[in-house]
Design a protein around this motif. Structure first.
Motif, PDB file in Angstrom:
ATOM      1  N   ALA A  43       0.838  -1.204   0.000  1.00  0.00           N
ATOM      2  CA  ALA A  43       0.000   0.000   0.000  1.00  0.00           C
ATOM      3  C   ALA A  43       0.872   1.252   0.000  1.00  0.00           C
ATOM      4  O   ALA A  43       2.012   1.240   0.459  1.00  0.00           O
ATOM      5  CB  ALA A  43      -0.904  -0.003   1.227  1.00  0.00           C
ATOM      6  N   THR A  44       0.316   2.331  -0.527  1.00  0.00           N
ATOM      7  CA  THR A  44       1.032   3.610  -0.532  1.00  0.00           C
ATOM      8  C   THR A  44       1.276   4.036   0.906  1.00  0.00           C
ATOM      9  O   THR A  44       0.342   4.158   1.687  1.00  0.00           O
ATOM     10  CB  THR A  44       0.203   4.690  -1.255  1.00  0.00           C
ATOM     11  N   PRO A  45       2.536   4.242   1.283  1.00  0.00           N
ATOM     12  CA  PRO A  45       2.805   4.646   2.659  1.00  0.00           C
ATOM     13  C   PRO A  45       2.406   6.097   2.918  1.00  0.00           C
ATOM     14  O   PRO A  45       2.250   6.881   1.988  1.00  0.00           O
ATOM     15  CB  PRO A  45       4.319   4.456   2.802  1.00  0.00           C
ATOM     16  N   TYR A  46       2.258   6.416   4.188  1.00  0.00           N
ATOM     17  CA  TYR A  46       1.939   7.783   4.604  1.00  0.00           C
ATOM     18  C   TYR A  46       3.204   8.614   4.508  1.00  0.00           C
ATOM     19  O   TYR A  46       4.074   8.570   5.386  1.00  0.00           O
ATOM     20  CB  TYR A  46       1.387   7.780   6.035  1.00  0.00           C
ATOM     21  N   GLN A  47       3.340   9.356   3.425  1.00  0.00           N
ATOM     22  CA  GLN A  47       4.519  10.163   3.155  1.00  0.00           C
ATOM     23  C   GLN A  47       4.167  11.208   2.108  1.00  0.00           C
ATOM     24  O   GLN A  47       3.129  11.105   1.457  1.00  0.00           O
ATOM     25  CB  GLN A  47       5.666   9.283   2.664  1.00  0.00           C
ATOM     26  N   PRO A  48       5.028  12.205   1.908  1.00  0.00           N
ATOM     27  CA  PRO A  48       4.729  13.219   0.884  1.00  0.00           C
ATOM     28  C   PRO A  48       4.662  12.589  -0.509  1.00  0.00           C
ATOM     29  O   PRO A  48       5.382  11.637  -0.802  1.00  0.00           O
ATOM     30  CB  PRO A  48       5.915  14.189   0.978  1.00  0.00           C
ATOM     31  N   ALA A  49       3.817  13.123  -1.349  1.00  0.00           N
ATOM     32  CA  ALA A  49       3.700  12.641  -2.727  1.00  0.00           C
ATOM     33  C   ALA A  49       5.032  12.813  -3.442  1.00  0.00           C
ATOM     34  O   ALA A  49       5.698  13.835  -3.284  1.00  0.00           O
ATOM     35  CB  ALA A  49       2.604  13.404  -3.458  1.00  0.00           C
ATOM     36  N   GLY A  50       5.431  11.802  -4.193  1.00  0.00           N
ATOM     37  CA  GLY A  50       6.682  11.859  -4.931  1.00  0.00           C
ATOM     38  C   GLY A  50       7.903  11.457  -4.125  1.00  0.00           C
ATOM     39  O   GLY A  50       9.002  11.371  -4.666  1.00  0.00           O
ATOM     40  N   TYR A  51       7.748  11.186  -2.846  1.00  0.00           N
ATOM     41  CA  TYR A  51       8.878  10.793  -2.000  1.00  0.00           C
ATOM     42  C   TYR A  51       9.387   9.423  -2.439  1.00  0.00           C
ATOM     43  O   TYR A  51       8.609   8.502  -2.646  1.00  0.00           O
ATOM     44  CB  TYR A  51       8.435  10.764  -0.532  1.00  0.00           C
ATOM     45  N   ASN A  52      10.697   9.278  -2.589  1.00  0.00           N
ATOM     46  CA  ASN A  52      11.329   8.030  -3.041  1.00  0.00           C
ATOM     47  C   ASN A  52      10.761   7.520  -4.360  1.00  0.00           C
ATOM     48  O   ASN A  52      10.666   6.322  -4.587  1.00  0.00           O
ATOM     49  CB  ASN A  52      11.184   6.928  -1.978  1.00  0.00           C
ATOM     50  N   GLY A  53      10.333   8.434  -5.207  1.00  0.00           N
ATOM     51  CA  GLY A  53       9.807   8.041  -6.508  1.00  0.00           C
ATOM     52  C   GLY A  53       8.409   7.456  -6.474  1.00  0.00           C
ATOM     53  O   GLY A  53       7.913   6.970  -7.481  1.00  0.00           O
ATOM     54  N   GLN A  54       7.771   7.466  -5.303  1.00  0.00           N
ATOM     55  CA  GLN A  54       6.406   6.936  -5.187  1.00  0.00           C
ATOM     56  C   GLN A  54       5.423   7.887  -5.845  1.00  0.00           C
ATOM     57  O   GLN A  54       5.544   9.101  -5.708  1.00  0.00           O
ATOM     58  CB  GLN A  54       6.014   6.771  -3.713  1.00  0.00           C
ATOM     59  N   ARG A  55       4.441   7.333  -6.523  1.00  0.00           N
ATOM     60  CA  ARG A  55       3.450   8.152  -7.210  1.00  0.00           C
ATOM     61  C   ARG A  55       2.442   8.764  -6.238  1.00  0.00           C
ATOM     62  O   ARG A  55       2.033   9.892  -6.386  1.00  0.00           O
ATOM     63  CB  ARG A  55       2.732   7.268  -8.231  1.00  0.00           C
ATOM     64  N   GLY A  56       2.036   8.023  -5.243  1.00  0.00           N
ATOM     65  CA  GLY A  56       1.011   8.494  -4.310  1.00  0.00           C
ATOM     66  C   GLY A  56       1.598   9.150  -3.084  1.00  0.00           C
ATOM     67  O   GLY A  56       2.803   9.375  -2.973  1.00  0.00           O
ATOM     68  N   GLY A  57       0.716   9.474  -2.141  1.00  0.00           N
ATOM     69  CA  GLY A  57       1.104  10.117  -0.901  1.00  0.00           C
ATOM     70  C   GLY A  57       0.290  11.384  -0.697  1.00  0.00           C
ATOM     71  O   GLY A  57      -0.686  11.615  -1.393  1.00  0.00           O
TER      72      GLY A  57
END
Length: 195
Positions: free
Chosen positions: A30-44
């Protein structure tokens, strides 16, 4: 054309399944609770300041992040932002959760074209029965119809416009939240990075 041996076909299916399993395992968090774009993640989460005490807050999840997790993360970020800005409570003015749905169809590696050499079979619910023998009347060619898996992929994105205030939250307003209480109650329930 020589028919492939059972061992060769079984090894190919096993290798394909192992690779597919590794790819799915990498994407199945699942998308972790973090800022959007953090570590290349799309969600947040993300926020935009509208006025001194007014923000627009958003949380986007991936295909394995539940609607509940997305909405909980939105409330938690709203509460944290309220405390970081020096306020005590926040109220949602506009709040919405959008669902993006798409359907993906892929050939099934377990019921591929070589299974015809092993006779008839039944597939699980999304698949269909096929005799495994080709005839000139088979309009889909020598391998017959392809076995296809279809799955539905849902992604949720929640957004809210919030107004922040100091002191006790407005009594009787169901859209008003005590920021510190929200942090206390939801902080341990969201998925954190690396968890």
């Amino acid at each position: 054309m020589k028919a492939p041996s059972r061992t060769t076909s079984a090894l190919k299916v096993l290798a394909t399944t192992a690779v597919a399993g590794l790819v799915l395992a990498a994407c199945a968090t699942a998308t972790p609770y973090q800022p959007a774009g953090y570590n290349g993640q799309r969600g947040g989460y993300s926020e935009q300041r509208v006025e001194s005490n007014r923000y627009r807050v958003t949380f986007a999840g991936n295909s394995v992040t539940s609607r509940e997790q997305v909405e909980m993360s939105l409330l938690l970020r709203s509460a944290e932002l309220t405390v970081e800005s020096g306020y005590d409570w926040f109220a949602t003015v506009n709040r919405a959760t959008e669902r993006d749905t798409r359907f993906v169809s892929t050939p099934d590696p377990f019921y591929g074209p070589y299974s015809r050499f092993y006779g008839p079979y039944w597939g699980p619910s999304w698949r269909y029965y096929r005799s495994g023998f080709w005839s000139p009347w088979d309009r889909w060619g020598p391998w017959g119809p392809q076995d296809i898996d279809t799955r539905q992929i849902d992604r949720y994105e929640a957004s809210a416009e919030i107004i922040m205030g100091r002191g006790p939250k407005p009594a009787g307003d169901p859209n008003a939240f005590d920021a510190r209480e929200v942090i206390q109650n939801l902080g341990s329930r969201v998925t954190r990075p690396g968890a």
